[in-house]
Design a protein around this motif. Structure first.
Motif, PDB file in Angstrom:
ATOM      1  N   TYR A 160       0.808  -1.221   0.000  1.00 17.01           N
ATOM      2  CA  TYR A 160       0.000   0.000   0.000  1.00 17.01           C
ATOM      3  C   TYR A 160       0.841   1.272   0.000  1.00 17.01           C
ATOM      4  N   TYR A 161       2.091   1.179   0.430  1.00 17.16           N
ATOM      5  CA  TYR A 161       2.889   2.386   0.607  1.00 17.16           C
ATOM      6  C   TYR A 161       4.154   2.432  -0.241  1.00 17.16           C
ATOM      7  N   ASP A 162       4.719   1.291  -0.576  1.00 13.00           N
ATOM      8  CA  ASP A 162       5.988   1.283  -1.299  1.00 13.00           C
ATOM      9  C   ASP A 162       5.766   1.176  -2.801  1.00 13.00           C
ATOM     10  N   ASP A 163       6.383   2.077  -3.530  1.00 15.31           N
ATOM     11  CA  ASP A 163       6.288   2.094  -4.989  1.00 15.31           C
ATOM     12  C   ASP A 163       7.699   1.978  -5.557  1.00 15.31           C
ATOM     13  N   LEU A 164       7.961   0.874  -6.244  1.00 12.27           N
ATOM     14  CA  LEU A 164       9.293   0.639  -6.799  1.00 12.27           C
ATOM     15  C   LEU A 164       9.474   1.276  -8.164  1.00 12.27           C
ATOM     16  N   GLY A 165       8.411   1.859  -8.708  1.00 14.24           N
ATOM     17  CA  GLY A 165       8.515   2.547  -9.987  1.00 14.24           C
ATOM     18  C   GLY A 165       8.561   1.595 -11.170  1.00 14.24           C
ATOM     19  N   SER A 166       8.714   2.167 -12.346  1.00 15.46           N
ATOM     20  CA  SER A 166       8.711   1.376 -13.580  1.00 15.46           C
ATOM     21  C   SER A 166      10.097   1.209 -14.186  1.00 15.46           C
ATOM     22  N   GLU A 167      11.102   1.839 -13.587  1.00 19.32           N
ATOM     23  CA  GLU A 167      12.466   1.676 -14.086  1.00 19.32           C
ATOM     24  C   GLU A 167      12.918   0.235 -13.865  1.00 19.32           C
ATOM     25  N   ARG A 168      13.711  -0.289 -14.789  1.00 12.48           N
ATOM     26  CA  ARG A 168      14.164  -1.672 -14.676  1.00 12.48           C
ATOM     27  C   ARG A 168      15.056  -1.843 -13.458  1.00 12.48           C
ATOM     28  N   TRP A 169      14.719  -2.846 -12.620  1.00 14.84           N
ATOM     29  CA  TRP A 169      15.545  -3.116 -11.446  1.00 14.84           C
ATOM     30  C   TRP A 169      15.788  -4.604 -11.209  1.00 14.84           C
ATOM     31  N   LEU A 170      14.956  -5.466 -11.772  1.00 10.92           N
ATOM     32  CA  LEU A 170      15.154  -6.906 -11.614  1.00 10.92           C
ATOM     33  C   LEU A 170      15.896  -7.445 -12.832  1.00 10.92           C
ATOM     34  N   VAL A 171      17.035  -8.068 -12.605  1.00 14.42           N
ATOM     35  CA  VAL A 171      17.858  -8.564 -13.711  1.00 14.42           C
ATOM     36  C   VAL A 171      18.224 -10.023 -13.465  1.00 14.42           C
ATOM     37  N   VAL A 172      18.669 -10.684 -14.543  1.00 15.34           N
ATOM     38  CA  VAL A 172      19.086 -12.080 -14.481  1.00 15.34           C
ATOM     39  C   VAL A 172      20.550 -12.182 -14.842  1.00 15.34           C
ATOM     40  N   GLU A 173      21.249 -13.007 -14.109  1.00 13.83           N
ATOM     41  CA  GLU A 173      22.642 -13.299 -14.414  1.00 13.83           C
ATOM     42  C   GLU A 173      22.730 -14.725 -14.953  1.00 13.83           C
ATOM     43  N   ILE A 174      23.384 -14.896 -16.099  1.00  6.09           N
ATOM     44  CA  ILE A 174      23.501 -16.198 -16.768  1.00  6.09           C
ATOM     45  C   ILE A 174      24.941 -16.694 -16.642  1.00  6.09           C
ATOM     46  N   GLN A 175      25.105 -17.917 -16.171  1.00  3.30           N
ATOM     47  CA  GLN A 175      26.429 -18.530 -16.096  1.00  3.30           C
ATOM     48  C   GLN A 175      26.483 -19.719 -17.043  1.00  3.30           C
ATOM     49  N   ALA A 176      27.588 -19.837 -17.750  1.00  3.12           N
ATOM     50  CA  ALA A 176      27.755 -20.927 -18.707  1.00  3.12           C
ATOM     51  C   ALA A 176      27.896 -22.250 -17.964  1.00  3.12           C
ATOM     52  N   SER A 177      26.939 -23.123 -18.163  1.00  2.43           N
ATOM     53  CA  SER A 177      26.968 -24.460 -17.571  1.00  2.43           C
ATOM     54  C   SER A 177      25.975 -25.306 -18.335  1.00  2.43           C
ATOM     55  N   SER A 178      25.934 -26.573 -18.025  1.00  3.72           N
ATOM     56  CA  SER A 178      25.018 -27.482 -18.701  1.00  3.72           C
ATOM     57  C   SER A 178      24.171 -28.218 -17.665  1.00  3.72           C
ATOM     58  N   PRO A 179      22.879 -27.849 -17.500  1.00  2.00           N
ATOM     59  CA  PRO A 179      22.167 -26.769 -18.192  1.00  2.00           C
ATOM     60  C   PRO A 179      22.597 -25.398 -17.695  1.00  2.00           C
ATOM     61  N   PRO A 180      22.176 -24.325 -18.366  1.00  2.00           N
ATOM     62  CA  PRO A 180      22.564 -22.973 -17.953  1.00  2.00           C
ATOM     63  C   PRO A 180      22.150 -22.683 -16.515  1.00  2.00           C
ATOM     64  N   THR A 181      23.008 -21.948 -15.810  1.00  2.00           N
ATOM     65  CA  THR A 181      22.715 -21.536 -14.437  1.00  2.00           C
ATOM     66  C   THR A 181      22.238 -20.093 -14.448  1.00  2.00           C
ATOM     67  N   ILE A 182      21.124 -19.856 -13.789  1.00  2.00           N
ATOM     68  CA  ILE A 182      20.588 -18.500 -13.740  1.00  2.00           C
ATOM     69  C   ILE A 182      20.373 -18.088 -12.294  1.00  2.00           C
ATOM     70  N   SER A 183      20.472 -16.789 -12.063  1.00  2.00           N
ATOM     71  CA  SER A 183      20.140 -16.228 -10.752  1.00  2.00           C
ATOM     72  C   SER A 183      19.600 -14.828 -10.972  1.00  2.00           C
ATOM     73  N   PHE A 184      18.763 -14.399 -10.050  1.00  2.46           N
ATOM     74  CA  PHE A 184      18.161 -13.075 -10.140  1.00  2.46           C
ATOM     75  C   PHE A 184      18.892 -12.115  -9.213  1.00  2.46           C
ATOM     76  N   ALA A 185      19.005 -10.887  -9.641  1.00  2.77           N
ATOM     77  CA  ALA A 185      19.686  -9.869  -8.851  1.00  2.77           C
ATOM     78  C   ALA A 185      18.904  -8.561  -8.943  1.00  2.77           C
ATOM     79  N   ILE A 186      19.142  -7.702  -7.986  1.00  2.86           N
ATOM     80  CA  ILE A 186      18.471  -6.412  -7.937  1.00  2.86           C
ATOM     81  C   ILE A 186      19.460  -5.322  -8.313  1.00  2.86           C
ATOM     82  N   ARG A 187      19.108  -4.539  -9.316  1.00  2.60           N
ATOM     83  CA  ARG A 187      19.921  -3.399  -9.749  1.00  2.60           C
ATOM     84  C   ARG A 187      19.167  -2.134  -9.332  1.00  2.60           C
TER      85      ARG A 187
END
Length: 286
Positions: A160-187
């Motif tokens: 009700y009170y916090d507005d994170l806005g529309s600017e991009r802030w959630l991103v994914v980091e891709i690591q080369a592996s089999s299968p690919p490794t992914i993780s989410f980060a906050i920018r």
């Protein structure tokens, strides 16, 4: 987190409606007698909530001498939220507020309950205060438990009170592996400031959102693996990147910071994934 408009009604309506459905005269009267205290607490909550300072609200063990925290908990569960009670419609209006019934705390699972942002046991004066009642999925409700912040940075996000806005802030980091490794980060965008940035990180940890999104993203990649292999076979890496870009733009138009938006952006921008990584999605991890 998903921003929600606060309930259009206040504590006066919830208290009066709840009291009208209580068949025990002494209990109903105790609740009505406590209305001025509850109203004052609501005013304080709104003032501090608008400036992200709810952690400053003092804890209490009673509402009034006649209305203990335990009794207020009984009133909430057995009267306010009880199916068939006069106040149940107000409970349902809060619970059903999110679009598509999606939990605003994780933006992924289905709302199943109403959570007290400041917990019942420590803040009984706010048990029936609508702006303290947040629709939530069962997992987010359990993860949050009855924890209370002692400083601004420890507060989980408040829909009700916090507005994170529309600017991009959630991103994914891709690591080369089999299968690919992914993780989410906050920018963190600069407009957030240090406190909000810390709160978003805290919210993600408490709610286990990275683990949730990683699991969903792994399933999503498994779903698209065949189509990516077909695109790669016919159009090569540039075709794979273009396909992923189309998926990203479609998700971005709906929600700039959904996990799917972040996933497709990260996959699109990974040279390794577009050249060879997409062929490893179905490969067993070694």
């Amino acid at each position: 987190m998903k921003r929600l408009n606060p309930p259009v009604f206040g504590a006066t309506l919830t208290v009066e409606t709840c009291a009208a459905g209580i068949s025990i005269p002494e209990r109903a009267q105790a609740l009505m007698d406590a209305l001025p205290v509850i109203q004052a607490s609501e005013v304080e909550y709104r003032e501090l909530g608008s400036s992200a300072r709810l952690f400053e609200i003092a804890e209490s063990t009673t509402v009034t001498p006649q209305l203990s925290a335990d009794l207020m908990g009984v009133i909430y569960k057995s009267h306010f939220a009880r199916k068939g009670s006069p106040s149940r419609s107000l409970y349902e209006e809060i619970r059903m507020a999110p679009e598509f019934g999606i939990c605003p705390l994780c933006a992924q699972r289905i709302v199943a309950t109403v959570d007290h942002y400041l917990p019942q046991t420590r803040h009984p004066k706010l048990n029936l205060t609508p702006v303290n009642l947040v629709p939530a999925c069962s997992d987010c409700n359990k993860r949050k438990l009855a924890g209370v912040a002692t400083r601004a940075e420890e507060q989980t996000l408040h829909p009700y009170y916090d507005d994170l806005g529309s600017e991009r802030w959630l991103v994914v980091e891709i690591q080369a592996s089999s299968p690919p490794t992914i993780s989410f980060a906050i920018r963190s965008p600069r407009v957030w400031g240090a406190v909000l940035a810390a709160r978003v990180q805290h919210h993600f940890r408490v709610m286990g959102i990275n683990e949730l999104y990683v699991a969903q993203a792994a399933s999503e990649m498994a779903d698209i693996s065949y189509s990516l292999e077909n695109v790669g076979a016919s159009a090569g890496p540039n075709g794979v990147r273009q396909h992923l870009d189309e998926q990203f733009r479609s998700r971005y138009a709906r929600d700039a910071n959904s996990w799917r938006t972040a996933l497709y952006e990260g996959l699109r921008d990974s040279d390794w994934f577009c050249i060879e990584g997409y062929r490893m999605i179905r490969s067993p991890r070694t």
